[in-house]
Design an enzyme around this catalytic site. Structure first.
Site, PDB file in Angstrom:
ATOM      1  N   PRO A  25       0.786  -1.318   0.230  1.00 37.79           N
ATOM      2  CA  PRO A  25      -0.057   0.024   0.074  1.00 37.79           C
ATOM      3  C   PRO A  25       0.920   1.157   0.065  1.00 37.79           C
ATOM      4  O   PRO A  25       1.824   1.483   0.751  1.00 37.79           O
ATOM      5  CB  PRO A  25      -0.712  -0.189   1.197  1.00 37.79           C
ATOM      6  CG  PRO A  25       0.116  -0.933   2.235  1.00 37.79           C
ATOM      7  CD  PRO A  25       0.727  -1.718   1.280  1.00 37.79           C
ATOM      8  N   CYS A 110       4.899   2.718   9.070  1.00 37.71           N
ATOM      9  CA  CYS A 110       4.783   4.068   8.579  1.00 37.71           C
ATOM     10  C   CYS A 110       6.074   4.813   9.650  1.00 37.71           C
ATOM     11  O   CYS A 110       6.152   4.952  10.557  1.00 37.71           O
ATOM     12  CB  CYS A 110       3.563   4.804   8.810  1.00 37.71           C
ATOM     13  SG  CYS A 110       3.727   6.585   8.223  1.00 37.71           S
ATOM     14  N   ARG A 239       8.139   0.712  -3.989  1.00 32.71           N
ATOM     15  CA  ARG A 239       8.639   1.794  -5.091  1.00 32.71           C
ATOM     16  C   ARG A 239       8.960   1.099  -6.485  1.00 32.71           C
ATOM     17  O   ARG A 239       9.202   1.824  -7.268  1.00 32.71           O
ATOM     18  CB  ARG A 239       9.455   2.638  -4.296  1.00 32.71           C
ATOM     19  CG  ARG A 239       9.226   3.435  -3.088  1.00 32.71           C
ATOM     20  CD  ARG A 239      10.606   3.809  -2.283  1.00 32.71           C
ATOM     21  NE  ARG A 239      11.406   3.032  -1.859  1.00 32.71           N
ATOM     22  CZ  ARG A 239      12.627   3.100  -1.796  1.00 32.71           C
ATOM     23  NH1 ARG A 239      13.297   4.234  -2.173  1.00 32.71           N
ATOM     24  NH2 ARG A 239      13.514   1.928  -1.352  1.00 32.71           N
TER      25      ARG A 239
END
Length: 379
Positions: A25, A110, A239
């Protein structure tokens, strides 16, 4: 390659993932349009943008729009962020009770400052009892619908505070269906190199559920190498697929033992870009879609011979008609460049992780961090 291919199929709860690849995600990236584009190239598990539990409970309109899946998307995977066992449980009950997703991944990776300084994201697994309470609450809430819950986390806060082994063992003990490790600390953010040896250590510690590896998978060869070196059950790609949705076709071929397709020429890249635009317009309408598309331009054209003025115009595109006019000016025969194979997306620099006052004092404190619940989904 033979050792890689002899592994049993990846299973996330009841779901068999024939190609052991998960789309990570990514905020502002993995919306329904991008996921569909990636799925058109290869099999795997495709996870939507991060959804915050508080926003689900409060029925935030923007979040409800983000919780969109394509009709052919199955299983529907949603990543959920939260810091309070009760809020997370309530959100999971809504999601499974209303049939909004088939798999829930929980976010503990995160590294963003505004999240960590309040005790959320990569900071939270340091609080072992709180982490256990949240995973347990999510698993219990999802169980009646048979929806698997997974956990994605980092090595730890920094080199002095590693949390990944505890997080893996706790998630396994509390009933998670799989765990994923981004092989960097929060302090590293996205800088430097991911250290896959930590994925191998996690795989040794967590023995009854799949362990997935994440970090620096930019090519199909990278994915095979990670599985071979770390012994993990699959890979999570972030990425590496930016401006390269066809990477999932290459990954599918690699894990099936087939020849990896050659990279597309610029004409084919332009066709993919146009398809991406169409899907975004379908999801968000032309205005928002074109604004969203602009950030993808540099990734799509990375390494290709596209002049600076044309690149500038692509980065400011405002309509499909304008996009078509710009695409017409590209050299469609330009081959896929070797320079496009490397790292892409955000990298930045490492930095100190700011934590709530006294956060490191007691790892067994189950208190919910104040102010870490967020209404805004997507990161």
């Amino acid at each position: 390659m033979t050792a890689t291919l002899s592994k049993p199929a990846l299973k996330i709860g009841p779901y068999q993932v024939d190609t052991p690849v998960v789309l990570a995600p990514m905020a502002g990236i993995t919306n329904v349009a991008f996921r569909r584009l990636c799925r058109e190239y290869g099999a795997g598990l495709y996870v939507c943008e991060m959804i915050t539990a508080r926003a689900v409970v409060e029925r935030h309109p923007g979040t409800l729009h983000m919780m969109t899946f394509d009709e052919q998307e199955h299983p529907r995977s949603m990543q959920l962020y939260g810091v309070d066992p009760k809020t997370m449980s309530e959100a999971v009950k809504i999601i499974v009770g209303e049939g909004l997703a088939d798999h829930i991944d929980t976010n503990w990776g995160c590294p963003v400052a505004k999240v960590c300084r309040k005790g959320g994201g990569a900071a939270l697994p340091y609080k072992r009892r709180l982490f256990a309470n949240i995973i347990s609450a999510c698993v219990e809430a999802a169980a009646p619908a048979g929806v698997p819950v997974t956990a994605k986390f980092r090595i730890g806060i920094d080199d002095e505070h590693h949390t990944y082994l505890d997080a893996g063992r706790i998630a396994e003990a509390e009933g998670a269906a799989a765990v994923s490790l981004h092989a960097r600390t929060a302090a590293q953010r996205y800088s430097g190199q991911a250290d896959w040896s930590y994925i191998a250590k996690l795989k040794e510690a967590v023995t009854t559920i799949p362990v997935l590896g994440n970090g620096d998978v930019f090519t199909a060869d990278d994915a095979l190498r990670m599985v071979a070196e770390a012994g993990c059950d699959g890979v999570v790609v972030g990425r590496g697929c930016l401006g390269r949705p066809w990477l999932f076709g290459e990954l599918e071929a690699a894990f099936a033992g087939r020849e990896i397709p050659k990279g597309p020429n610029l004409g084919e890249v332009a066709r993919v870009l146009r398809r991406h635009a169409e899907l975004l317009v379908e999801h968000d309408g032309p205005g928002k879609a074109m604004r969203d598309l602009r950030k993808h331009m540099a990734w799509y054209f990375m390494g290709f011979p596209v002049g600076s003025e044309l690149r500038r115009r692509f980065a400011m595109v405002s309509s499909l008609a304008e996009l078509d006019e710009l695409i017409g000016q590209l050299d469609h025969e330009a081959p896929f460049p070797d320079a496009a194979e490397g790292p892409r997306g955000r990298q930045g620099s490492p930095g100190k992780v700011t934590l709530p006052h006294g956060w490191l004092d007691d790892p067994d404190d189950p208190s919910v961090p104040a102010g870490a619940d967020m209404m805004h989904s997507g990161g």
